[in-house]
Design an enzyme around this catalytic site. Structure first.
Site, PDB file in Angstrom:
ATOM      1  N   GLY A  13       1.822  -3.220  -8.119  1.00 34.49           N
ATOM      2  CA  GLY A  13       2.002  -4.064  -6.938  1.00 34.49           C
ATOM      3  C   GLY A  13       0.932  -5.129  -6.832  1.00 34.49           C
ATOM      4  O   GLY A  13      -0.052  -5.139  -7.602  1.00 34.49           O
ATOM      5  N   ASP A  14       1.142  -6.067  -5.909  1.00 35.95           N
ATOM      6  CA  ASP A  14       0.181  -7.140  -5.625  1.00 35.95           C
ATOM      7  C   ASP A  14      -0.105  -8.021  -6.840  1.00 35.95           C
ATOM      8  O   ASP A  14      -1.209  -8.553  -6.999  1.00 35.95           O
ATOM      9  CB  ASP A  14      -1.141  -6.562  -5.075  1.00 35.95           C
ATOM     10  N   LYS A  17       3.746 -11.577  -6.647  1.00 35.24           N
ATOM     11  CA  LYS A  17       5.197 -11.803  -6.618  1.00 35.24           C
ATOM     12  C   LYS A  17       5.572 -12.847  -5.574  1.00 35.24           C
ATOM     13  O   LYS A  17       6.466 -13.658  -5.796  1.00 35.24           O
ATOM     14  CB  LYS A  17       5.937 -10.484  -6.297  1.00 35.24           C
ATOM     15  N   GLY A  41       3.366  -6.635   0.943  1.00 34.85           N
ATOM     16  CA  GLY A  41       2.670  -7.768   1.554  1.00 34.85           C
ATOM     17  C   GLY A  41       2.691  -8.879   0.527  1.00 34.85           C
ATOM     18  O   GLY A  41       2.016  -8.781  -0.491  1.00 34.85           O
ATOM     19  N   HIS A  42       3.518  -9.873   0.755  1.00 33.30           N
ATOM     20  CA  HIS A  42       3.695 -10.952  -0.223  1.00 33.30           C
ATOM     21  C   HIS A  42       3.100 -12.237   0.342  1.00 33.30           C
ATOM     22  O   HIS A  42       3.528 -12.721   1.387  1.00 33.30           O
ATOM     23  CB  HIS A  42       5.183 -11.137  -0.545  1.00 33.30           C
ATOM     24  N   GLN A 224       6.570  -4.105  -4.472  1.00 33.87           N
ATOM     25  CA  GLN A 224       5.746  -3.129  -5.187  1.00 33.87           C
ATOM     26  C   GLN A 224       5.721  -3.484  -6.688  1.00 33.87           C
ATOM     27  O   GLN A 224       5.884  -4.641  -7.037  1.00 33.87           O
ATOM     28  CB  GLN A 224       6.241  -1.682  -4.956  1.00 33.87           C
TER      29      GLN A 224
HETATM   30  P1  GDP Z   1       2.383  -9.616  -4.100  1.00 32.40           P
HETATM   31  O1  GDP Z   1       2.397  -8.408  -3.257  1.00 32.40           O
HETATM   32  O2  GDP Z   1       2.761  -9.327  -5.518  1.00 32.40           O
HETATM   33  O3  GDP Z   1       3.184 -10.759  -3.529  1.00 32.40           O
HETATM   34  O4  GDP Z   1       0.866 -10.113  -4.151  1.00 32.40           O
HETATM   35  P2  GDP Z   1      -0.141 -10.215  -2.889  1.00 32.40           P
HETATM   36  O5  GDP Z   1       0.239 -11.381  -2.070  1.00 32.40           O
HETATM   37  O6  GDP Z   1      -0.268  -8.906  -2.224  1.00 32.40           O
HETATM   38  O7  GDP Z   1      -1.509 -10.425  -3.641  1.00 32.40           O
HETATM   39  C1  GDP Z   1      -1.718 -11.511  -4.482  1.00 32.40           C
HETATM   40  C2  GDP Z   1      -2.937 -12.306  -3.950  1.00 32.40           C
HETATM   41  O8  GDP Z   1      -3.396 -13.190  -4.954  1.00 32.40           O
HETATM   42  C3  GDP Z   1      -2.593 -13.186  -2.768  1.00 32.40           C
HETATM   43  O9  GDP Z   1      -3.706 -13.267  -1.934  1.00 32.40           O
HETATM   44  C4  GDP Z   1      -2.305 -14.536  -3.400  1.00 32.40           C
HETATM   45  O10 GDP Z   1      -2.550 -15.623  -2.513  1.00 32.40           O
HETATM   46  C5  GDP Z   1      -3.296 -14.546  -4.524  1.00 32.40           C
HETATM   47  N1  GDP Z   1      -2.888 -15.286  -5.733  1.00 32.40           N
HETATM   48  C6  GDP Z   1      -1.652 -15.394  -6.283  1.00 32.40           C
HETATM   49  N2  GDP Z   1      -1.725 -16.066  -7.446  1.00 32.40           N
HETATM   50  C7  GDP Z   1      -3.026 -16.368  -7.641  1.00 32.40           C
HETATM   51  C8  GDP Z   1      -3.748 -17.019  -8.691  1.00 32.40           C
HETATM   52  O11 GDP Z   1      -3.197 -17.442  -9.691  1.00 32.40           O
HETATM   53  N3  GDP Z   1      -5.103 -17.131  -8.541  1.00 32.40           N
HETATM   54  C9  GDP Z   1      -5.753 -16.657  -7.455  1.00 32.40           C
HETATM   55  N4  GDP Z   1      -7.077 -16.791  -7.416  1.00 32.40           N
HETATM   56  N5  GDP Z   1      -5.114 -16.038  -6.447  1.00 32.40           N
HETATM   57  C10 GDP Z   1      -3.774 -15.879  -6.549  1.00 32.40           C
HETATM   58  P1  IMO Z   2       3.612  -5.309  -2.751  1.00 35.67           P
HETATM   59  O1  IMO Z   2       5.086  -5.607  -2.621  1.00 35.67           O
HETATM   60  C1  IMO Z   2       0.540  -2.381  -3.680  1.00 35.67           C
HETATM   61  C2  IMO Z   2       1.371   1.788  -2.633  1.00 35.67           C
HETATM   62  C3  IMO Z   2       0.504   2.404  -1.564  1.00 35.67           C
HETATM   63  C4  IMO Z   2       0.470   3.847  -2.029  1.00 35.67           C
HETATM   64  C5  IMO Z   2       1.881   4.041  -2.564  1.00 35.67           C
HETATM   65  C6  IMO Z   2       2.827   4.704  -1.582  1.00 35.67           C
HETATM   66  O2  IMO Z   2       2.762  -6.087  -1.820  1.00 35.67           O
HETATM   67  O3  IMO Z   2       3.196  -5.380  -4.178  1.00 35.67           O
HETATM   68  P2  IMO Z   2       4.081   3.787   0.586  1.00 35.67           P
HETATM   69  O4  IMO Z   2       3.543   3.186   1.837  1.00 35.67           O
HETATM   70  O5  IMO Z   2       5.000   2.895  -0.174  1.00 35.67           O
HETATM   71  O6  IMO Z   2       4.658   5.154   0.786  1.00 35.67           O
HETATM   72  O7  IMO Z   2       2.766   4.030  -0.332  1.00 35.67           O
HETATM   73  O8  IMO Z   2       2.373   2.761  -2.893  1.00 35.67           O
HETATM   74  N1  IMO Z   2       2.051   0.530  -2.258  1.00 35.67           N
HETATM   75  C7  IMO Z   2       1.686  -0.678  -2.676  1.00 35.67           C
HETATM   76  N2  IMO Z   2       0.625  -1.066  -3.417  1.00 35.67           N
HETATM   77  N3  IMO Z   2       1.434  -3.299  -3.264  1.00 35.67           N
HETATM   78  C8  IMO Z   2       2.511  -2.934  -2.542  1.00 35.67           C
HETATM   79  O9  IMO Z   2       3.502  -3.781  -2.227  1.00 35.67           O
HETATM   80  C9  IMO Z   2       2.637  -1.573  -2.182  1.00 35.67           C
HETATM   81  N4  IMO Z   2       3.551  -0.878  -1.457  1.00 35.67           N
HETATM   82  C10 IMO Z   2       3.184   0.395  -1.528  1.00 35.67           C
HETATM   83  O10 IMO Z   2      -0.770   1.828  -1.544  1.00 35.67           O
HETATM   84  O11 IMO Z   2      -0.417   3.982  -3.101  1.00 35.67           O
HETATM   85 MG    MG Z   3       1.174  -7.359  -1.963  1.00 39.46          MG
END
Ligand code: GDP
Ligand code: IMO
Ligand code: MG
Length: 424
Positions: A13-14, A17, A41-42, A224
């Site tokens: 995750g994170d 996306k 959290g996107h 995720q």
């Molecule tokens: P998601 O859950 O896959 O949508 O990712 P998140 O939003 O949770 O986490 C990605 C974080 O990295 C966010 O704070 C974005 O703003 C940041 N981000 C995305 N692409 C880049 C990148 O290429 N460089 C940097 N420094 N930050 C990035």
């Molecule tokens: P995005 O879409 C990162 C993780 C939680 C925990 C496990 C189970 O932003 O990438 P849950 O609440 O789903 O029962 O938790 O999954 N988890 C994530 N980790 N990014 C996420 O979403 C996540 N959604 C759930 O931290 O380990």
């Molecule tokens: Mg996220």
């Protein structure tokens, strides 16, 4: 007509996306989210505006795009309302272009209460869930006593379904002074949202089929990451949905031919929030440095993310089980300052080398990564938009990773902003 693409996270995750879906949405007509819930959290950053979306597809930021939330998503109706208000406050008009499957299950306050109690009961080995009630809501769905969006449209039916929850969950709800246990309150609050949901409700599968017939281009948005998939991830340290491409089929009611391309999002290193095995985790200064440079704190819970080097073993697993065609590599700029950059190419377990993820979680918890070291580039890559402008060592890093995985690179992200992107 451009291809219909599915975007999936390839790690825990994170991966970024949100940013990638926002970019690809520019070329799509329709964006559909297929699983998970407000555990996601996107983040999308456009100029000085930051949007963190939990349930609503990341395509919503583009005016005029049609967005769907599929039956595979578990919807927190109160969370969704908050997100809609947030969009309105940002001047984004969602009316008439955001629709929610009437067949999606609801995440209700008691699910969050149960989530937190279950985590407490896990004592010294909690999963580290997001406490968004995701697991308990999917449990109710699979047990066939979940409450769906459509149930909100019939007062009597909703009342009956909630009364049944009181029986099913009496051990938790009866006598509890937690307001999340109060089913009358939940009923009244849900009734307060029923008009809104009547406007939003749709047969998403049918709408997507119509869109396809019209030749519209569809982008399917995953949440995720592959390693959190309930079947194919690091179970039980996983989420409760199928985060991999199969989840798009069942979570939206589409057939396999409705997907032309699979885009895997890969962060240039690895992070994980919550508990569970993470072979390349760095619990040292380098890990701290990755967290600081990458600003690795959860977009939903604010928790510090665990950080480590890229793990090709788990990425091979992600590529295989999703049938990934191309990857979007994100956060390359975060590696700019390192002298050397390591990549796990294999694991070692009890003196044996493994090139694939062991299915037994106990084994995965005991593997030792075998690293290949690549030279860093020690150059600021932030905001670079041409592949040729990247330092040679950065190009070599990317080519090594894509070569090992047998995929092409669709794009490279060199900053959080929309424009900080290399389209390869
Ligand atoms: P998601 O859950 O896959 O949508 O990712 P998140 O939003 O949770 O986490 C990605 C974080 O990295 C966010 O704070 C974005 O703003 C940041 N981000 C995305 N692409 C880049 C990148 O290429 N460089 C940097 N420094 N930050 C990035
Ligand atoms: P995005 O879409 C990162 C993780 C939680 C925990 C496990 C189970 O932003 O990438 P849950 O609440 O789903 O029962 O938790 O999954 N988890 C994530 N980790 N990014 C996420 O979403 C996540 N959604 C759930 O931290 O380990
Ligand atoms: Mg996220």
């Amino acid at each position: 007509m451009s291809a219909n693409k599915v975007v999936v996270g390839c790690q825990w995750g994170d991966e970024g996306k949100g940013k990638i879906v926002d970019l690809l949405a520019a070329e799509a007509d329709v964006i559909a989210r297929f699983q998970g819930g407000a555990n996601a959290g996107h983040t999308i950053i456009v100029d000085d505006q930051k949007y963190i979306l939990h349930l609503i597809p990341s395509g919503i930021i583009h005016p005029g795009k049609i967005c769907y939330i599929g039956n595979g998503v578990v919807i927190d109706p109160f969370g969704l309302k908050e997100e809609l208000d947030f969009l309105t406050s940002k001047g984004i008009d969602y009316k008439g272009r955001l629709f929610v499957s009437a067949a999606a299950n609801l995440v209700l306050p008691y699910h969050k209460l149960i989530d937190s109690l279950q985590e407490k009961n896990r004592g010294t080995s909690p999963l580290g869930t997001t406490m968004r009630g995701i697991g308990p809501a999917y449990v109710d769905k699979v047990a066939r006593h979940g409450i769906r969006v459509a149930d909100m449209f019939n007062r009597e039916r909703l009342k009956k379904r909630l009364e049944y929850q009181a029986v099913l969950k009496s051990n938790v709800l009866t006598g509890s002074d937690d307001e999340r246990a109060d089913l009358d309150r939940t009923f009244n609050e849900l009734m307060g949202l029923s008009d809104l949901f009547e406007e939003l409700a749709a047969d998403v599968s049918l709408e997507l089929a119509k869109a396809q017939k019209k030749g519209l281009s569809i982008l399917y948005e995953g949440a995720q990451g592959c390693m959190l998939d309930v079947d194919l991830g690091t179970y039980p340290y996983a989420t409760s949905s199928n985060t991999t491409v199969g989840g798009a089929l069942t979570g939206l009611g589409i057939g396999p031919k409705a997907i032309d391309q699979v885009v895997g999002v890969v962060k240039a290193y690895t992070t994980r929030v919550g508990a569970g095995p993470f072979p390349t985790e760095l619990v040292d200064d380098t890990g701290e440095e990755l967290r600081r440079l990458g600003d690795e704190y959860g977009a939903t819970t604010g928790r510090p993310r665990r950080c480590g080097w890229l793990d090709l073993v788990s990425l091979r697993h992600a590529v295989r089980i999703n049938g990934v065609d191309s990857v979007a590599i994100t956060k390359l700029d975060v590696l700019d300052e390192f002298d050397e950059i390591k990549v796990a190419t294999e694991y070692e377990l009890h003196g044996q080398r493994l090139s694939e993820v062991p299915l037994d979680l106990v084994d995965l918890a005991h593997v030792r990564p075998i690293y290949k070291s690549l030279p860093g580039w020690k150059t600021d890559t932030t905001g670079i938009t041409n592949f040729a402008d990247l330092p040679e060592n950065a190009r070599a890093y990317l080519e090594f990773v894509a070569g090992d995985l047998g995929v092409t690179i669709a794009l490279i992200s060199t900053g959080a902003q929309r424009k900080e992107t290399i389209f390869v």
